[in-house]
Write an enzyme that holds these catalytic residues in place. Structure first.
Site, mmCIF file in Angstrom:
data_model
loop_
_atom_site.group_PDB
_atom_site.id
_atom_site.type_symbol
_atom_site.label_atom_id
_atom_site.label_comp_id
_atom_site.label_asym_id
_atom_site.label_seq_id
_atom_site.Cartn_x
_atom_site.Cartn_y
_atom_site.Cartn_z
ATOM 1 N N GLU A 1 0.825 -1.215 0.000
ATOM 2 C CA GLU A 1 0.000 0.000 0.000
ATOM 3 C C GLU A 1 0.857 1.262 0.000
ATOM 4 O O GLU A 1 0.509 2.238 -0.650
ATOM 5 C CB GLU A 1 -0.963 0.007 1.194
ATOM 6 C CG GLU A 1 -2.081 -1.026 1.085
ATOM 7 C CD GLU A 1 -2.954 -0.857 -0.162
ATOM 8 O OE1 GLU A 1 -3.030 0.251 -0.724
ATOM 9 O OE2 GLU A 1 -3.540 -1.875 -0.596
ATOM 10 N N TYR B 1 -5.551 5.809 5.301
ATOM 11 C CA TYR B 1 -5.826 4.865 4.216
ATOM 12 C C TYR B 1 -5.071 3.538 4.436
ATOM 13 O O TYR B 1 -5.660 2.460 4.389
ATOM 14 C CB TYR B 1 -5.444 5.469 2.847
ATOM 15 C CG TYR B 1 -5.503 4.402 1.788
ATOM 16 C CD1 TYR B 1 -6.728 3.970 1.308
ATOM 17 C CD2 TYR B 1 -4.344 3.749 1.361
ATOM 18 C CE1 TYR B 1 -6.810 2.928 0.387
ATOM 19 C CE2 TYR B 1 -4.412 2.702 0.450
ATOM 20 C CZ TYR B 1 -5.650 2.310 -0.025
ATOM 21 O OH TYR B 1 -5.728 1.263 -0.912
ATOM 22 N N ASP C 1 -9.171 5.248 -0.940
ATOM 23 C CA ASP C 1 -8.188 5.962 -1.763
ATOM 24 C C ASP C 1 -8.965 6.765 -2.816
ATOM 25 O O ASP C 1 -10.198 6.769 -2.810
ATOM 26 C CB ASP C 1 -7.168 4.994 -2.386
ATOM 27 C CG ASP C 1 -7.774 4.098 -3.452
ATOM 28 O OD1 ASP C 1 -9.025 4.106 -3.607
ATOM 29 O OD2 ASP C 1 -7.026 3.404 -4.150
#
Ligand code: SF4
Length: 330
Positions: A36, A115, A133
């Site tokens: 990520e 996030y 996102d």
């Protein structure tokens, strides 16, 4: 139709069409975390090689913790935003002994934002949360025909099924990346039955355009000082842009001077971006008969082992080509 009912079609669509990525196999909190962070600002197909190499170099968080910062930065070379790699290396110190499973502990770790924390909670720990996102924001703004992101998250998570919530959360990311793009392909969308913006014909009103900070153009002459077969470089210090990375000596010039240097140089112009800057770089090789103060001198072989900023790395490769009498690639 509502998100409660539509999400099953979304899940089925995802399981049938999802793209294969190495971070989607044998999922662990570590893999989710690294992928990520790498995926921020970088396309998934570009991240694949970086991710695979990273996992070979540092298969566990313990390996990452034990690795020198220099090799972590080298593995990150080309992804930009090097503070992310430094934060990952620092966070490994605590995460090697314990990986938290709650939002507030996760976001207290430098480099893990809302996030990434939600992505870890969803994909690795199967919590009933949605990682928002830009792709997911676009899908859900349109689906609910709303601009208020907090409200959208609340509604979507409130409706989220307790069965396989992680697959639905990931399906939203996939849908935004492949179907609900800037120009959406609504006829292929598993959410089209309940999508309010689609029904209202108001898709292009969602999401609201974000104001972008203007990019500043910077023109730089890169001076490569050569002493015998050694080349002068400089390691950037704490709190400097490109901290801990190597650069050749730089001299900021006007656009006019830059163009004049470019016309005469053996090197090709390189354009590289970092934060809000677009750097235009042109290199010059300057032979000297004694090393200059303030620079460290290394052979080309040694330079190639070091972590350079992406622009200077490309210049380094041009230098190698010139020394081998090959044409240099911008
Ligand atoms: S129907 Fe169209 S606008 Fe609505 S979520 Fe699907 S792709 Fe996006």
């Amino acid at each position: 139709m509502s998100f409660k009912t539509d999400q099953e079609s979304l899940r089925k669509w995802f399981l049938q069409t999802k793209r294969e990525f190495p971070w989607r196999n044998q999922i662990t909190p570590y893999k989710v975390w690294i992928s990520e962070v790498m995926l921020q600002q970088t396309r998934a197909d570009v991240v694949v090689d970086y991710f695979e190499r990273w996992m070979q170099l540092f298969p566990t968080i313990q390996d990452l913790k034990n690795a020198p910062l220099e090799s972590v930065l080298k593995a990150w070379e080309g992804l930009g935003y090097y503070s992310r790699a430094r934060n990952i290396h620092k966070a490994a110190e605590s995460l090697a002994s314990y990986f938290p499973k709650d939002f507030s502990s996760l976001i207290s770790i430098k480099g893990i934002g809302a996030y990434t924390a939600n992505a870890i909670l969803s994909f690795a720990f199967h919590e009933k949360v949605i990682a928002m996102d830009a792709n997911v924001e676009r899908v859900l703004c349109r689906y609910f025909a709303l601009h208020d992101l907090k409200e959208i998250k609340k509604r979507a998570e409130g409706d989220l099924s307790p069965f396989h919530p992680f697959e639905i959360a990931e399906a939203l990311i996939e849908l935004g990346a492949t179907i609900c793009k800037k120009k959406p392909e609504c006829e292929n969308c598993p959410l089209s039955k309940g999508c309010l913006a689609y029904k209202n014909g108001s898709i292009l009103q969602y999401p609201l355009a974000k104001k972008r900070k203007q990019t500043q153009e910077v023109f730089i002459e890169v001076q490569i000082y050569q002493y015998k077969e050694l080349f002068g470089v400089n390691k950037k210090g704490k709190n400097e842009l490109f901290q801990d990375l190597y650069l050749f000596h730089e001299n900021r010039v006007s656009k006019e001077i830059f163009l004049k240097i470019t016309a005469k140089s053996l090197f090709k112009k390189v354009v590289a971006t970092a934060t809000f800057y677009r750097f235009h770089l042109i290199a010059n090789l300057i032979e000297i008969d004694q090393p200059l103060e303030g620079l460290e001198f290394y052979s080309l072989k040694e330079c190639l082992k070091k972590s350079f900023s992406s622009g200077h790395k490309r210049i380094l490769h041009q230098l190698v080509s010139i020394k081998e009498n090959k044409e240099c690639i911008p």
